[in-house]
Design a protein around this motif. Structure first.
Motif, PDB file in Angstrom:
ATOM      1  N   UNK A  49      27.345  29.064  91.202  1.00 26.44           N
ATOM      2  CA  UNK A  49      27.040  30.223  90.077  1.00 26.44           C
ATOM      3  C   UNK A  49      27.922  31.639  90.259  1.00 26.44           C
ATOM      4  N   UNK A  50      28.688  31.376  89.157  1.00 25.95           N
ATOM      5  CA  UNK A  50      29.638  32.397  89.426  1.00 25.95           C
ATOM      6  C   UNK A  50      29.198  34.024  88.845  1.00 25.95           C
ATOM      7  N   UNK A  51      28.419  33.639  87.768  1.00 25.59           N
ATOM      8  CA  UNK A  51      27.687  35.190  87.110  1.00 25.59           C
ATOM      9  C   UNK A  51      26.435  34.598  86.677  1.00 25.59           C
ATOM     10  N   UNK A  52      25.255  35.522  86.712  1.00 23.49           N
ATOM     11  CA  UNK A  52      23.869  35.297  86.169  1.00 23.49           C
ATOM     12  C   UNK A  52      23.868  36.036  84.841  1.00 23.49           C
ATOM     13  N   UNK A  53      22.897  35.268  84.026  1.00 24.64           N
ATOM     14  CA  UNK A  53      23.106  35.614  82.759  1.00 24.64           C
ATOM     15  C   UNK A  53      22.310  37.183  82.460  1.00 24.64           C
ATOM     16  N   UNK A  54      21.639  37.544  83.607  1.00 28.52           N
ATOM     17  CA  UNK A  54      21.073  39.026  83.464  1.00 28.52           C
ATOM     18  C   UNK A  54      22.216  39.926  83.426  1.00 28.52           C
ATOM     19  N   UNK A  55      23.365  39.567  83.989  1.00 20.57           N
ATOM     20  CA  UNK A  55      24.480  40.636  83.580  1.00 20.57           C
ATOM     21  C   UNK A  55      25.014  40.491  82.358  1.00 20.57           C
ATOM     22  N   UNK A  56      24.995  39.578  81.629  1.00 19.94           N
ATOM     23  CA  UNK A  56      25.892  39.175  80.526  1.00 19.94           C
ATOM     24  C   UNK A  56      25.186  39.104  79.240  1.00 19.94           C
ATOM     25  N   UNK A  57      23.660  39.468  79.187  1.00 24.99           N
ATOM     26  CA  UNK A  57      22.765  39.395  77.819  1.00 24.99           C
ATOM     27  C   UNK A  57      22.957  40.785  77.339  1.00 24.99           C
ATOM     28  N   UNK A  58      23.610  40.972  76.393  1.00 26.53           N
ATOM     29  CA  UNK A  58      23.406  42.067  75.463  1.00 26.53           C
ATOM     30  C   UNK A  58      23.045  41.822  73.914  1.00 26.53           C
ATOM     31  N   UNK A  59      21.723  42.113  73.516  1.00 25.68           N
ATOM     32  CA  UNK A  59      21.294  41.681  72.261  1.00 25.68           C
ATOM     33  C   UNK A  59      21.570  42.737  71.276  1.00 25.68           C
ATOM     34  N   UNK A  60      21.934  42.569  70.081  1.00 23.65           N
ATOM     35  CA  UNK A  60      21.972  43.382  68.775  1.00 23.65           C
ATOM     36  C   UNK A  60      23.329  44.153  69.006  1.00 23.65           C
ATOM     37  N   UNK A  61      23.441  44.712  67.725  1.00 26.92           N
ATOM     38  CA  UNK A  61      24.940  45.416  67.494  1.00 26.92           C
ATOM     39  C   UNK A  61      25.067  46.575  68.547  1.00 26.92           C
ATOM     40  N   UNK A  62      23.954  47.428  68.491  1.00 27.54           N
ATOM     41  CA  UNK A  62      24.157  48.484  69.257  1.00 27.54           C
ATOM     42  C   UNK A  62      24.378  48.253  70.691  1.00 27.54           C
ATOM     43  N   UNK A  63      23.701  47.361  71.309  1.00 22.29           N
ATOM     44  CA  UNK A  63      23.871  47.055  72.663  1.00 22.29           C
ATOM     45  C   UNK A  63      25.352  46.429  72.875  1.00 22.29           C
ATOM     46  N   UNK A  64      25.504  45.775  72.254  1.00 21.45           N
ATOM     47  CA  UNK A  64      27.176  45.095  72.062  1.00 21.45           C
ATOM     48  C   UNK A  64      28.141  46.376  72.183  1.00 21.45           C
ATOM     49  N   UNK A  65      27.909  47.069  71.173  1.00 21.45           N
ATOM     50  CA  UNK A  65      29.115  48.332  70.986  1.00 21.45           C
ATOM     51  C   UNK A  65      28.985  49.181  72.232  1.00 21.45           C
ATOM     52  N   UNK A  66      27.627  49.420  72.738  1.00 19.57           N
ATOM     53  CA  UNK A  66      27.672  50.286  73.803  1.00 19.57           C
ATOM     54  C   UNK A  66      28.152  49.770  75.115  1.00 19.57           C
ATOM     55  N   UNK A  67      28.241  48.452  75.234  1.00 21.27           N
ATOM     56  CA  UNK A  67      28.904  47.701  76.507  1.00 21.27           C
ATOM     57  C   UNK A  67      30.108  46.806  76.017  1.00 21.27           C
ATOM     58  N   UNK A  68      30.870  47.426  75.196  1.00 23.27           N
ATOM     59  CA  UNK A  68      32.123  46.596  74.773  1.00 23.27           C
ATOM     60  C   UNK A  68      32.931  46.567  76.140  1.00 23.27           C
ATOM     61  N   UNK A  69      33.035  47.738  76.813  1.00 24.50           N
ATOM     62  CA  UNK A  69      34.130  47.529  77.922  1.00 24.50           C
ATOM     63  C   UNK A  69      33.548  46.413  79.056  1.00 24.50           C
ATOM     64  N   UNK A  70      32.250  46.590  79.152  1.00 26.24           N
ATOM     65  CA  UNK A  70      31.797  45.615  80.386  1.00 26.24           C
ATOM     66  C   UNK A  70      31.884  44.145  79.847  1.00 26.24           C
ATOM     67  N   UNK A  71      31.785  43.704  78.469  1.00 29.76           N
ATOM     68  CA  UNK A  71      31.838  42.608  77.823  1.00 29.76           C
ATOM     69  C   UNK A  71      33.400  42.249  78.281  1.00 29.76           C
TER      70      UNK A  71
END
Length: 382
Positions: A49-71
């Motif tokens: 397991x390289x990465x758990x989905x808990x670290x990668x789940x961003x739901x909705x446009x607001x969350x995605x935009x806020x976490x663009x650098x992380x994504x």
């Protein structure tokens, strides 16, 4: 062969785990590495397991935009890890926002790419069809109605059933009786109505208040809301305060198995409820202008997977922008015991099970993937 799987949500983790088990049977020499969760780690080895989905789940446009650098950082990490593993195939499990980008990157590097559980382009974002044709070597679909749809777009998909059937059958024999469920949660003897309000904060906020109002019209029933473990209990309590609704966490199948009927938000839960044989009403609250635009934006006539797969309205869909409860009450009364729509709906669910296909889909998909990859290797040698 070496397989790299990418799943970014709990459902993808479940289906990815079952697929890994199927691949092990089809290919005893299989090696795995993956992004996923605990279920995939149990099936394919925690060390893989390289990465758990808990670290990668961003739901909705607001969350995605806020976490663009992380994504973007996670995308770079994923690509580096795939390159280091050098798989024979990259298997993308649903999660289209991330996985479609990975498909393009993989195609540019000559990595064979299989997409398992196709993006729902038949509902929205149909522009992804062009990317699927260009970057995906093999598309695996889990709904019968998708065969004709993708064929009409110049894509030859593979359908072997729905892996959700495997997940349900694996749990069915362990589910408690209604009496056992009542004792476990100190419930009274009234018939149980299950409330599935969604798995995201916004869905709970939008749908649970309607469900609370609905419960007040059925004092002879015990309403139970099924919480998801990744959302705090306090979120539910905010809307349940002063109501008679009981809360249980991480026991969706258990609650449904004990229920007389269910009120369900749109999504996979509508299909799970039907496959378990529980009559349901589908409700979904959204903004008023989205309700008005639905016929022009949504590419399909229904939102529930039950109706989509049957090709007709077997379950009532109440898509609304306000908190009007009258129609929800009428539809729920029609499917509880003695209701005029209950028996017909149960017959529809029998037909749905036949349409979806029986257990073993995960193994059939895995075997087909292995055959396809073996054939591709033979072509390269010629």
């Amino acid at each position: 062969m070496k397989y790299y799987l990418i799943a970014g949500e709990p459902s993808g983790d479940l289906h990815g785990a079952n697929l890994i088990r199927g691949l092990k049977r089809a290919d005893p020499q299989a090696e795995f590495r993956f992004w996923g969760g605990d279920r995939m780690a149990a099936a394919g080895g925690a060390a893989n397991l390289s990465k758990h989905y808990r670290e990668t789940s961003f739901f909705g446009i607001v969350q995605v935009v806020k976490n663009l650098r992380t994504i973007r950082r996670q995308m770079r990490e994923c690509r580096s890890d795939v390159e280091a593993f050098a798989p024979d195939a990259l298997i993308l499990v649903d999660y289209p926002g991330f996985n479609m980008k990975m498909a393009r990157w993989a195609r540019e590097r000559g990595i064979r790419t299989l997409y398992y559980i196709a993006p729902k382009v038949w509902a929205w974002r149909e522009w992804r069809i062009k990317a699927i044709r260009r970057y995906v070597d093999r598309l695996y679909i889990i709904f019968p109605f998708e065969r004709e749809y993708f064929a009409s777009k110049g894509i030859a998909p593979v359908f072997e059933g729905n892996p959700l059937v495997d997940a349900i059958e694996a749990r069915r024999t362990t589910l408690p009786t209604a009496e056992e469920f009542r004792r476990r949660h100190s419930l009274d003897d009234r018939p149980i109505i299950a409330l599935l309000a969604g798995s995201r904060r916004g869905e709970i906020r939008d749908n649970l208040p309607l469900m609370v109002l609905l419960s007040q019209r059925f004092p002879d029933r015990q309403f139970v809301v099924t919480g998801v473990p990744w959302l705090d209990r306090a979120l539910y309590d905010r809307y349940l305060a002063g109501s008679d609704i009981r809360y249980v966490s991480n026991e969706t199948y258990e609650t449904l198995a004990a229920a007389e009927a269910a009120v369900v938000t749109s999504g996979t839960a509508t299909l799970e409820t039907a496959l378990l044989g529980i009559p349901e009403v589908v409700v979904y609250r959204t903004l008023w202008f989205q309700v008005k635009l639905q016929p022009y934006v949504l590419k399909v006539p229904w939102v529930s997977l039950v109706n989509l797969n049957l090709g007709r309205e077997a379950v009532a869909e109440i898509i609304q922008s306000d908190l009007s409860v009258e129609r929800a009450e009428r539809e729920l009364r029609a499917i509880v015991r003695g209701g005029e729509k209950r028996e017909r709906m149960l017959r529809d669910f029998d037909q749905l099970r036949t349409t979806i296909g029986g257990p073993g889909a995960s193994e059939r998909f895995a075997a087909e993937m292995y055959r396809f990859l073996c054939n591709e290797k033979l072509k390269m040698k010629k």
